[in-house]
Design a protein around this motif. Structure first.
Motif, short mmCIF file in Angstrom:
data_model
loop_
_atom_site.label_atom_id
_atom_site.label_comp_id
_atom_site.label_asym_id
_atom_site.label_seq_id
_atom_site.Cartn_x
_atom_site.Cartn_y
_atom_site.Cartn_z
N GLY A 260 -101.86 -27.30 50.18
CA GLY A 260 -102.24 -26.39 51.26
C GLY A 260 -101.72 -26.79 52.62
N GLY B 248 -98.68 -27.00 53.52
CA GLY B 248 -97.55 -26.15 53.88
C GLY B 248 -96.22 -26.65 53.35
N LYS B 249 -96.26 -27.45 52.27
CA LYS B 249 -95.02 -28.02 51.71
C LYS B 249 -94.03 -26.95 51.28
N THR B 250 -94.51 -26.03 50.44
CA THR B 250 -93.59 -25.04 49.87
C THR B 250 -93.01 -24.16 50.98
N THR B 251 -93.88 -23.71 51.86
CA THR B 251 -93.43 -22.88 52.98
C THR B 251 -92.42 -23.65 53.83
N ARG C 184 -99.85 -26.61 40.49
CA ARG C 184 -100.37 -25.40 41.12
C ARG C 184 -99.51 -24.24 40.58
N GLN D 286 -93.93 -19.09 44.00
CA GLN D 286 -93.82 -19.01 45.47
C GLN D 286 -92.44 -19.49 45.93
N LYS E 276 -98.79 -25.39 61.24
CA LYS E 276 -99.89 -24.57 61.77
C LYS E 276 -100.19 -24.85 63.24
N ASP F 282 -99.32 -22.96 65.42
CA ASP F 282 -99.58 -21.65 66.02
C ASP F 282 -101.08 -21.37 66.03
N GLY G 203 -94.18 -26.57 62.42
CA GLY G 203 -94.31 -25.21 61.90
C GLY G 203 -95.19 -24.41 62.83
N GLY H 241 -95.94 -20.88 62.41
CA GLY H 241 -96.20 -19.55 61.86
C GLY H 241 -95.88 -19.53 60.39
N GLU H 242 -96.24 -18.43 59.73
CA GLU H 242 -96.02 -18.36 58.28
C GLU H 242 -94.62 -17.92 57.91
#
Ligand code: GDP
Length: 297
Positions: free
Chosen positions: A111, A113-116, A142, A148, A250, A252, A275, A277-278
């Motif tokens: 959660g 934000g690794k993949t993003t 996961r 994703q 995150k 933002d 980071g 934003g998404e």
């Protein structure tokens, strides 16, 4: 907004100095007590706060301030400089391999934000260097993670090496690296599994991947909303894996500052990206001086 509470507090503290002619030692001590409170309330690590306040207090009590005609501005300048130092002084670029591919391993808790961030990094490398990255999907626990990453790969037109969720992540990485060698990809970005907290099994797996892939960069992805806990977890990963850098995600959101201000000092490793934003283009190079300015408002 990020750092809002801390910024407000610091601005108030410094405005109480404005208009004062010379500062007394008591003025400086009082201001530093308030700076200390503001940092602790922003969830900055206790030891980090302690040494920061000590350094600033000593400088502020020195001749450069006490004999200055604009002492309050001098104090703000010192805080600005020391905040910048605390966050690493200068931007640190991504490590690169002497021969392709440069291998980047993303690690961190679930959660964070690794993949993003893997996606954002590939996007950035494509745009800035016309790179041809390959993703390896090694987060097999996961179930949605592989999908994703594939979705991100499609959006960015970046190939994804995956073997679903039934294979050993170490084998997946081995096979993925072969594909990258064949296809002459210049970057390989390995998305690894995370857990809710550090556990031995996860660390063993990450160590095996590290031993196999010899990454040029092990980026610890930290959720800035978790404050100084992010720094503690980063130190845990660093002890086991020798991370090479941090990505703070995150920013933002309404993060208080504890992660940004603690992590460099606690781990000794640079924050390389943030980071904000998404979306896949919301990754920026981390500049300590700009972040200090943002905090001081
Ligand atoms: P992983 O489990 O570490 O791979 O985490 P994910 O990449 O799945 O991210 C978890 C959630 O955080 C997702 O909803 C992402 O969209 C979100 N996220 C990641 N980075 C950022 C960021 O910089 N800002 C915001 N607002 N959300 C982010």
């Amino acid at each position: 907004m990020a750092f809002e509470g801390l910024s407000d507090r610091l601005q108030k503290v410094f405005s109480s100095l404005r208009g004062k002619g010379k500062l007394s030692e008591e003025d400086v001590r009082k201001v530093m007590r308030e700076v200390r409170m503001a940092l602790l309330e922003a969830d900055v690590n206790f030891d980090v706060v302690k040494s920061f306040v000590k350094t600033v207090r000593e400088r502020a009590l020195g001749a450069e301030v006490m004999e200055s005609l604009t002492p309050s501005q001098q104090v703000v300048k010192i805080v600005d400089e020391e905040l910048t130092k605390l966050m690493g002084q200068e931007a640190v670029p991504l490590n690169k391999a002497p021969h392709i591919p440069t291998i980047i391993m993303m690690v961190g808790l679930q959660g964070a934000g690794k993949t993003t961030t893997a996606g954002k990094l590939a996007n950035r490398l494509k745009k800035t260097e016309k790179a041809r990255p390959l993703f390896i999907a090694a987060d097999v626990y996961r179930p949605a993670a592989v999908e994703q990453l594939k979705t991100i790969g499609q959006q960015l037109d970046v190939p994804v090496y995956d073997e679903g969720t039934d294979h050993d992540p170490v084998d997946i990485v081995r096979n993925g690296l072969k594909v990258a060698a064949e296809k002459k990809n210049d970057y390989v970005i390995i998305d690894t599994a995370g857990r809710l907290e550090i556990d031995e099994q996860l660390m063993d797996e990450l160590k095996k991947i590290q031993a196999l892939a010899h990454p040029n960069e092990i980026l610890f992805v930290a959720d800035s909303m978790t404050g100084q806990v992010a720094a503690k977890v980063a130190a845990g990963f660093n002890d086991q894996l020798e991370i090479t850098g941090v990505v703070l995600t995150k920013l933002d959101g309404d993060t208080r500052g504890g992660a940004a201000l603690s992590i460099r000092s606690v781990t000794g490793k640079p924050i390389k990206f943030i980071g904000q934003g998404e979306k896949l283009d919301q990754l920026d190079v981390f500049h300590p001086d700009r972040m200090a300015n943002r905090i001081l408002g």
